[in-house]
Design a protein around this motif. Structure first.
Motif, PDB file in Angstrom:
ATOM      1  N   ILE A 140      37.486  37.564  26.430  1.00 31.96           N
ATOM      2  CA  ILE A 140      38.278  38.246  27.745  1.00 31.96           C
ATOM      3  C   ILE A 140      37.239  38.868  28.594  1.00 31.96           C
ATOM      4  CG2 ILE A 140      39.835  40.259  28.187  1.00 31.96           C
ATOM      5  CD1 ILE A 140      40.919  39.604  25.154  1.00 31.96           C
ATOM      6  N   ILE A 141      37.212  38.174  29.820  1.00 25.90           N
ATOM      7  CA  ILE A 141      36.092  38.594  30.966  1.00 25.90           C
ATOM      8  C   ILE A 141      37.002  39.598  31.650  1.00 25.90           C
ATOM      9  CG2 ILE A 141      34.563  37.846  32.443  1.00 25.90           C
ATOM     10  CD1 ILE A 141      34.525  35.060  31.156  1.00 25.90           C
ATOM     11  N   ASP A 142      36.175  40.629  32.143  1.00 30.37           N
ATOM     12  CA  ASP A 142      36.611  41.638  33.102  1.00 30.37           C
ATOM     13  C   ASP A 142      36.848  40.859  34.510  1.00 30.37           C
ATOM     14  OD1 ASP A 142      37.319  44.345  33.892  1.00 30.37           O
ATOM     15  OD2 ASP A 142      35.410  44.262  35.229  1.00 30.37           O
ATOM     16  N   THR A 143      37.786  40.885  35.071  1.00 28.60           N
ATOM     17  CA  THR A 143      38.037  40.109  36.232  1.00 28.60           C
ATOM     18  C   THR A 143      37.358  40.614  37.400  1.00 28.60           C
ATOM     19  OG1 THR A 143      40.286  39.609  35.624  1.00 28.60           O
ATOM     20  CG2 THR A 143      39.865  39.244  37.899  1.00 28.60           C
ATOM     21  N   PRO A 144      37.101  41.748  37.700  1.00 27.25           N
ATOM     22  CA  PRO A 144      36.291  42.184  38.935  1.00 27.25           C
ATOM     23  C   PRO A 144      34.752  41.879  38.632  1.00 27.25           C
ATOM     24  CG  PRO A 144      37.864  44.141  38.350  1.00 27.25           C
ATOM     25  CD  PRO A 144      38.056  42.951  37.232  1.00 27.25           C
ATOM     26  N   SER A 145      34.412  42.046  37.329  1.00 28.73           N
ATOM     27  CA  SER A 145      32.870  41.718  37.271  1.00 28.73           C
ATOM     28  C   SER A 145      32.715  39.995  37.505  1.00 28.73           C
ATOM     29  CB  SER A 145      32.569  42.071  35.880  1.00 28.73           C
ATOM     30  OG  SER A 145      32.668  43.459  35.546  1.00 28.73           O
ATOM     31  N   TYR A 146      33.599  39.275  36.600  1.00 28.47           N
ATOM     32  CA  TYR A 146      33.434  37.824  37.275  1.00 28.47           C
ATOM     33  C   TYR A 146      33.517  37.524  38.406  1.00 28.47           C
ATOM     34  CZ  TYR A 146      35.225  33.010  37.426  1.00 28.47           C
ATOM     35  OH  TYR A 146      35.471  31.935  37.765  1.00 28.47           O
TER      36      TYR A 146
END
Length: 253
Positions: A140-146
């Motif tokens: 589960i990847i943090d959208t803003p960071s990605y």
């Protein structure tokens, strides 16, 4: 120019570029959720076991604002590319200012080509990064960071593709001779590999070499164009060209 006039010129150019970016961000506000966000999120969402997630309440709004400004920066690229040229080469003649049109016409497609190249390698990059996820566990990847990572990567490649065009433009304006650029070819090649090593997340040398080759190719094309332009200038100019002298050779002056 005195230092104060340089600062005033810089402020004027930055203000005009910022206005263009804000105007482009207005279009980016609509383009971001409908067009751009699905494109940028696609390489990550296409990988099994990977899911983009917003960890905060205001994360969606933050991404929307940053994404709109990022799209505005791309849409306004012809304007800020011209402002860059106008700041680097102030006080030129009308003929030399005409080179700005060619600089923008050549720079904007190369800027887009850099973005396209970065987007082309993005799926492979994400597949390699997420391949370290253990079996049976979702990533589960943090959208803003990605999205911040992706936007910085694309902009870095786009801007890097502008540097060879800037060298050609400065040469046509008579500010940088092609021979001086050619003498620094080893440094140019080294910097291309350093750039590729920094902005290519994969650890293997082959990927770094494949990423550096387009940059090196563009630089040598730029050097060739500069040398041809210097030759044309010497042929058409009645004055003696002292730039061809070696560093330790005195001119007739």
């Amino acid at each position: 120019m005195p230092l104060r006039e340089h600062l005033d010129e810089l402020r004027k150019r930055l203000f005009r570029a910022a206005l263009a970016v804000v105007a482009g961000a207005a279009a980016g506000w609509w383009l971001w959720p409908n067009v751009v966000l699905p494109l940028l999120a696609g390489p990550a969402e296409s990988i099994d076991g990977v899911e983009l997630n917003f960890a905060s309440t205001l994360g969606v709004l933050d991404v929307q604002v940053k994404g709109a400004l990022w799209v505005g920066l791309i849409v306004a690229a012809p304007v800020w590319i011209y402002q860059l040229w106008a700041f680097v080469t102030p006080g030129l003649t009308r003929k030399e200012r005409g080179y700005a049109v060619g600089f923008v016409l050549a720079g904007f497609p190369l800027f887009l080509a850099g973005l396209a190249l970065a987007y082309f390698i993005l799926p492979t990059t994400m597949a390699l990064i997420t391949s370290f996820t253990p079996d049976g566990i979702n990533n589960i990847i943090d959208t803003p960071s990605y999205l911040s990572f992706v936007m910085r990567l694309l902009l870095a490649f786009g801007i890097s593709f502008l540097v060879p065009v800037l060298l050609v433009a400065l040469n046509f304006a008579g500010l940088v001779p092609g021979r001086a650029i050619l003498k620094q070819w080893r440094i140019v090649v080294f910097l291309c590999f350093v750039f590729s090593a920094i902005f290519t997340p994969t650890p293997d040398a082959l990927t770094m070499i494949l990423m550096a080759m387009p940059l090196i190719f563009l630089f040598f094309i730029a050097i060739g164009v500069c040398l041809l332009n210097d030759k044309r200038r010497r042929r058409n100019s009645p004055e003696t060209d002292y730039s061809a002298l070696s560093d330790d050779e005195a001119s007739a002056l």
